[in-house]
Design an enzyme around this catalytic site. Structure first.
Site, PDB file in Angstrom:
ATOM      1  N   GLU A   1      13.225  50.486  88.079  1.00 20.30           N
ATOM      2  CA  GLU A   1      12.943  51.510  87.083  1.00 20.30           C
ATOM      3  C   GLU A   1      12.156  52.719  87.582  1.00 20.30           C
ATOM      4  OE1 GLU A   1      14.046  51.388  83.762  1.00 20.30           O
ATOM      5  OE2 GLU A   1      15.287  49.831  84.675  1.00 20.30           O
TER       6      GLU A   1
ATOM      7  N   SER B   1      -6.265  -2.868  52.419  1.00 17.03           N
ATOM      8  CA  SER B   1      -6.974  -3.840  53.259  1.00 17.03           C
ATOM      9  C   SER B   1      -7.098  -3.425  54.717  1.00 17.03           C
ATOM     10  CB  SER B   1      -6.283  -5.197  53.173  1.00 17.03           C
ATOM     11  OG  SER B   1      -6.429  -5.734  51.876  1.00 17.03           O
TER      12      SER B   1
END
Length: 808
Positions: free
Chosen positions: A97, A378
């Site tokens: 680029e 329980s």
């Protein structure tokens, strides 16, 4: 006739040509206008705030192995630091680029003029921008192609170049550029094309990602295979540029091959299935522990590595599917109410390794693993026993409480306090009477009457403190200091219970749970809370509880958990009106709690589970224990079998079981008058229950003493193929018949077979003499029963040892 003299033609032509003074003046005017325009533009055009699209990021949630769970944002972007990008990848982008990025100005006037002219004359758009200009367009402006936008871009780029370093600009550019596949920023691109983080991208892969910047859609060779020649040409252009700029050795360049990207993977942006539950639980952990505020987390950009083990998570989902989901029928009304929640923790690290929140987050939003509105039943009872041992508690008549302490197990037995009856007399499930039994046996059978009295003897507030120390949150609803606390009216979550059971598994040492191992934003670590390990209860208290809970799995209400093929301890539980069924259990290295719950799918009102899964009732020893067993076996498949290393408290050994009847007659807590005994009853029940439980523990299930018939003891090797078999448990004694047959160990154990032990019977006149059982089978052969005990000449009617209470 015109008599005026004619002017020479050359003079007339020169009159219409500008003089040198005019040309110079015009040039100066234009220059002044340009300078003035530049100055005015430079003054008027400031650096604006970043546009919303450029700053939007998703939060990324990862499994412990780094694979992605989900993203919770609309924009697939994850900002990183420039230092995280390999140098060769940075240079590949520059080669593609802007090769003069570090040495040239921030703008390219010639390129801008060319691009502006082409735009104005309708010849199409054409790039002419430096990386700085592209970053300005991405981060501060927009993608529209207008002369006004190009002018702003020009001035902002110049100013930005004066205020930020080249490294900062390049970092911003890499984080804002679009690479295709809905990937914004180079980190998202690395994941989208190669399934890995940018730190791990190679030079060849980096060159391909750089190539995409020129034409993201066209150069995706998976989407457009016909464009592969053009993509490869662009890739070569990038690499050749790196060689030309001396950023890449020519020899290395020659060895590189085009790195074909991976297939397009479905985006994990959705929260369907378990993903939403996991994300929700992690967010609650981060905000609840003040790591990140909810508003801050919502801004996005966080990379969150969780503790969830991908393989264990899949194993848990599969186990729920096999044991519950696949068993649901559309024609059964009760099945529409079924919900499942589960949490699994590594006791040594506190890491939550798996969690099941529900059928699908997009269909059921409430996380069943973290909700706190179902009674734990329980499964709370082990905390009472642990508290008794931890505090050296005593019965009402001054006896030190151990697992062998005998209590009255009859249903509706009044709980006695220091001042007498408390007014609380809980029923056992199905109103079953058990008579005088040890705490050990009461745990195996989950006897409410025994544990309510035990909680009273220990002290309800003491029990509550122990539960909180183990990991139950102090603000848990209905965690009330009364004798009923033992029966589990508290509504802790599966996550809470897993934390407490993990503490028991870790010898009483509590390692606070965590769902997160690492959090970063923009490449910077976010501090996580310190997790201080504490000794919640003594090792002896925890290990004694574990030793008793092993009996629940080996021969009590939780035998379905034996499918894990591991030494295990656990407890079943059922909520009031059977609206939830629980199994909480652990091996030495994994603690997991599973709950099956009932809830109306429209109103969310809690519903009983009667008839669900085609069963009359759902209890903890059913589907929850089956899920636990399948999951635990799969989760630990690659882990060597490990047995518990226990240090039980003094007097807690199984062989120390006292005679229940003698304890009763000497003044059992809460007993107004001793239960009338039949000669031989104590001997028969003690032999069949206490001794049978004791001697059969390592072998497996024990004989069950009955009121009328003898139960068969059965020896098992808990790890077939690894350990020698053990003798069978002693058969349970009865009031009328001889004890049941002792049974030898099953096939698969290594070592010599061991003999079963004959049961002992009792009659109105005295005990029957138990005979030794036959020798057990050799390895590989079927089980063989020992000889029956010698009792009165009445045909034995053996009670099924598996016929236990449905509610546990």
């Amino acid at each position: 006739m015109n008599d005026e003299p004619q002017q020479p033609t050359g003079r007339r032509r020169r009159r219409f040509l500008p003089s040198r003074r005019m040309v110079l003046g015009a040039f100066l005017v234009c220059a002044l206008l340009a300078i003035g325009g530049f100055a005015l533009g430079y003054k008027l055009v400031g650096i604006p705030a970043a546009n919303a699209a450029a700053t939007a990021q998703s939060n990324v949630y990862l499994y412990a192995d780094g694979t992605e769970i989900a993203r919770d944002g609309a924009v697939n972007r994850e900002n990183i630091q420039l230092a995280q990008v390999p140098r060769t990848v940075q240079r590949a982008v520059l080669a593609a680029e802007d090769r003069g990025f570090y040495s040239e100005p921030a703008v390219d006037p010639q390129g801008m003029v060319r691009a502006a002219w082409n735009t104005a004359t309708g010849k199409g758009t054409q790039g002419g921008s430096t990386i700085t200009q592209q970053y300005v367009k991405n981060y501060y402006l927009g993608q529209e192609q207008t002369i006004a936008r190009k002018a702003k871009e020009f001035f902002i780029a110049i100013k930005l170049n004066r205020e930020q370093s080249k490294e900062e600009i390049l970092q911003g550019y890499l984080n804002t550029s679009f690479f295709g596949r809905n990937a914004y920023g180079i980190q998202a691109a690395a994941q989208a094309y190669y399934g890995k983080d940018i730190e791990d991208i190679t030079t060849a892969e980096g060159a391909y990602l750089a190539s995409l910047l020129n034409a993201p859609s066209e150069f995706d060779v998976v989407v457009h295979p016909e464009n592969k020649p053009a993509a490869v040409a662009r890739w070569n252009y990038v690499l050749d540029g790196m060689v030309k700029e001396k950023w890449l050795d020519a020899g290395t360049r020659a060895t590189l091959k085009f790195p074909a990207p991976g297939p397009i993977r479905p985006a994990a942006t959705g929260l369907s299935g378990q993903r939403g539950y996991l994300v929700q639980a992690v967010e609650e952990y981060l905000t609840g522990h003040h790591v990140i505020g909810a508003d801050t987390l919502a801004t996005g950009g966080y990379r969150i590595t969780t503790t969830i083990d991908h393989k264990k998570q899949n194993a848990l989902v599969k186990a729920v599917g096999n044991q519950v989901t696949s068993q649901l029928a559309s024609g059964r009304a009760a099945d529409r109410n079924v919900r499942v929640g589960a949490t699994s923790i590594d006791p040594a690290t506190g890491r939550v390794v798996a969690m099941y929140g529900g059928i699908d987050y997009t269909k059921q939003y409430v996380n069943n693993a973290t909700r706190r509105d179902y009674q734990v039943g329980s499964t709370f009872k082990p905390f009472v026993l642990a508290s008794a041992v931890q505090n050296g508690s005593e019965t009402q008549d001054g006896r030190t409480i151990t697992p062998n302490t005998v209590y009255d197990g009859d249903t509706g037995h009044m709980v006695e306090g220091p001042a007498g009856p408390t007014g609380y007399a809980p029923d056992n499930e199905d109103d079953r009477d058990y008579g005088p039994i040890t705490i050990r046996t009461a745990t195996d059978k989950s006897v409410n009457a025994v544990y309510a009295q035990l909680a009273q003897d220990v002290g309800p507030e003491t029990v509550r403190r122990t539960a909180v120390a183990l990991g139950i949150p102090a603000n848990t609803p209905d965690l009330t200091a009364s004798p009923s606390i033992a029966l589990g009216p508290a509504t802790a979550s599966a996550l809470d219970m897993a934390q407490a059971y993990a503490t028991l598994a870790h010898h009483g040492e509590r390692v606070p749970y965590t769902l997160v191992t690492k959090v970063t934003k923009n490449g910077t670590d976010v501090a996580l809370p310190h997790r201080a390990t504490t000794q919640a209860i003594s090792r002896e208290a925890a290990d004694t509880t574990t030793a008793v809970l092993r009996g629940v799995v080996d021969g009590g209400t939780g035998t379905a958990a034996l499918s894990a093929g591991r030494p295990a301890a656990g407890k079943t539980g059922t909520a009031e009106e059977d609206r939830a069924a629980w199994f909480a259990g652990y091996t030495p290295n994994l603690a997991t709690v599973v709950a099956v719950m009932g809830a109306d799918p429209k109103t969310a009102q809690q519903k009983p589970l009667y008839g669900a899964l085609g069963q009359a009732r759902i209890n903890g020893g059913g589907a929850p224990a089956a899920i636990w067993g399948e999951y635990t076996g799969a989760a630990l498949r690659a882990t060597p079998v490990q047995d518990f290393d226990l240090q039980v408290a003094a007097g807690a050994e199984e062989s120390a079981s006292p005679d229940p009847q003698q304890s009763l007659e000497s003044g059992m807590p809460g007993s107004a008058s001793p239960r009338p005994s039949t000669p031989g009853r104590a001997q028969g029940q003690s032999q069949g229950q206490s001794q049978g439980q004791s001697q059969g523990r390592t072998g497996g299930a024990d004989g069950a003493g009955g009121a009328t018939t003898g139960g068969a003891g059965r020896g098992q090797s808990p790890h077939p193929g690894h350990h020698p078999p053990s003798p069978g448990g002693t058969g349970g004694g009865t009031t009328t018949t001889g004890g049941g047959a002792g049974q030898g160990p099953p096939a698969g154990g290594q070592g010599p077979p061991a003999a079963g032990q004959g049961g002992r019977g009792d009659t109105a006149g005295g005990d029957g003499a138990g005979a030794a059982g036959d020798q057990g089978p050799p390895r590989g052969a079927p089980d063989a029963a020992g000889a029956p005990g010698q009792g009165p000449p009445v045909a034995p009617q053996h009670q099924d040892p598996g016929a236990l209470s449905a509610r546990t």
